[in-house]
Enzyme design. Structure first.
Site, PDB file in Angstrom:
ATOM      1  N   CYS A  85       0.680  -1.186   0.076  1.00  0.00           N
ATOM      2  CA  CYS A  85       0.006  -0.159  -0.103  1.00  0.00           C
ATOM      3  C   CYS A  85       0.944   1.190   0.132  1.00  0.00           C
ATOM      4  O   CYS A  85       1.489   1.545   0.752  1.00  0.00           O
ATOM      5  CB  CYS A  85      -0.698   0.037   1.046  1.00  0.00           C
ATOM      6  SG  CYS A  85      -1.823   1.414   1.316  1.00  0.00           S
ATOM      7  N   CYS A 200      -1.129   3.042  -6.597  1.00  0.00           N
ATOM      8  CA  CYS A 200      -1.968   2.467  -5.587  1.00  0.00           C
ATOM      9  C   CYS A 200      -2.195   0.944  -6.216  1.00  0.00           C
ATOM     10  O   CYS A 200      -2.384   0.755  -7.459  1.00  0.00           O
ATOM     11  CB  CYS A 200      -3.129   3.306  -5.553  1.00  0.00           C
ATOM     12  SG  CYS A 200      -4.565   2.315  -4.377  1.00  0.00           S
TER      13      CYS A 200
END
Length: 276
Positions: A85, A200
């Site tokens: 992440c 992302c």
């Protein structure tokens, strides 16, 4: 409740690799890591109770991540952790390494360096969450590796949610996706953006949609394979070790997964567990 098989396997010395994300985006990294590390078991952790991370204020999100990892390390005793992440690692990576110096962390950061090396036009866009876009870490990467490029940072409020819906089989509107990616496409002095960094891990789920809707072809740079290669370099290869029993399960911090999520995890070969 933690899967009892995990406790037994850890006691026998077969430590797992833990893959962490705010939601299901890190499955793109898990998929690649499994290919390169077949002798290792994996635990996938989704902090869906805190999803999405992009809109959080920094201090409470940093505290949440560090606190959550105290629980995860105590319960699962992993060999290493892949923080799949960008938002989590660019914010809290240094805090995690300071809080748990004995643990090996493999982080995820925007792939700005490889994008700067590959671009021909000199126009690069970074498609990320708002949190990653505003992070000093991201701007430091640009300053270190991409000063000869024009880098546009595009922080999407909605794409992570769209990607989660899409991978679960829900319908999303082309117009909504296009509105989020349109700022990535820059024309300047006869040149056009030729690389968009997917900063992302949720976004690669939508890569085919992006390609179809893009106003011109670009290289959509997915970092999942590079993250997996880095994990393989840092985690010792155990010659002759077979894939251990008792791992390959997913943990969702909310403890409340719908049918589509459970089906998705089953399709990835993951059973379900919980943190508490």
């Amino acid at each position: 409740m933690v899967a009892p098989q995990a406790t037994d396997a850890t006691a026998n010395g077969a430590k797992p690799i833990l893959v962490f994300d705010s939601g299901i985006g890190g499955l793109t990294v898990l998929r690649e890591a499994r290919l390169l590390m077949p002798e290792r078991g994996f635990i996938y952790v989704a902090d869906d109770a805190g999803f999405p991370y992009g809109g959080w204020e920094e201090a409470p999100l940093r505290a949440r991540i560090v606190s959550l990892f105290e629980t995860l390390l105590a319960r699962f005793n992993p060999e290493a952790i892949i923080v799949a992440c960008n938002t989590a690692f660019t914010l809290a990576g240094a805090d995690l390494r300071q809080a748990f110096p004995e643990m090996r962390f493999i982080g995820t950061v925007p792939a700005i360096k490889p994008a700067a090396e590959r671009t021909r036009s000199g126009l690069v866009s970074v498609l990320a969450t708002p949190g990653t876009v505003k992070r000093a870490y991201t701007r430091d990467l640009i300053q270190s590796f991409a000063t000869r490029c024009h880098v546009r940072l595009v922080g999407s409020e909605n794409l992570a949610r769209m990607a989660e819906a899409y991978i679960r089989g829900e319908a999303i509107e082309d117009a909504d996706v296009l509105a989020e990616i349109a700022p990535c496409f820059v024309e300047q002095d006869g040149a056009r953006t030729d690389i968009v960094v997917l900063a992302c891990t949720h976004y690669p789920f939508l890569a085919n949609v992006f390609r179809r809707l893009a106003p011109w072809p670009v290289d959509w740079l997915d970092p999942a394979e590079a993250i997996a290669r880095q994990a393989r370099r840092l985690v010792p290869l155990v010659e002759g070790q077979e894939h251990p029993d008792g791992f390959d399960f997913a943990v969702f911090t909310s403890g409340n997964q719908d049918f589509s999520t459970r089906r998705l995890m089953q399709g990835m070969g993951l059973s379900m567990s919980s943190v508490g």
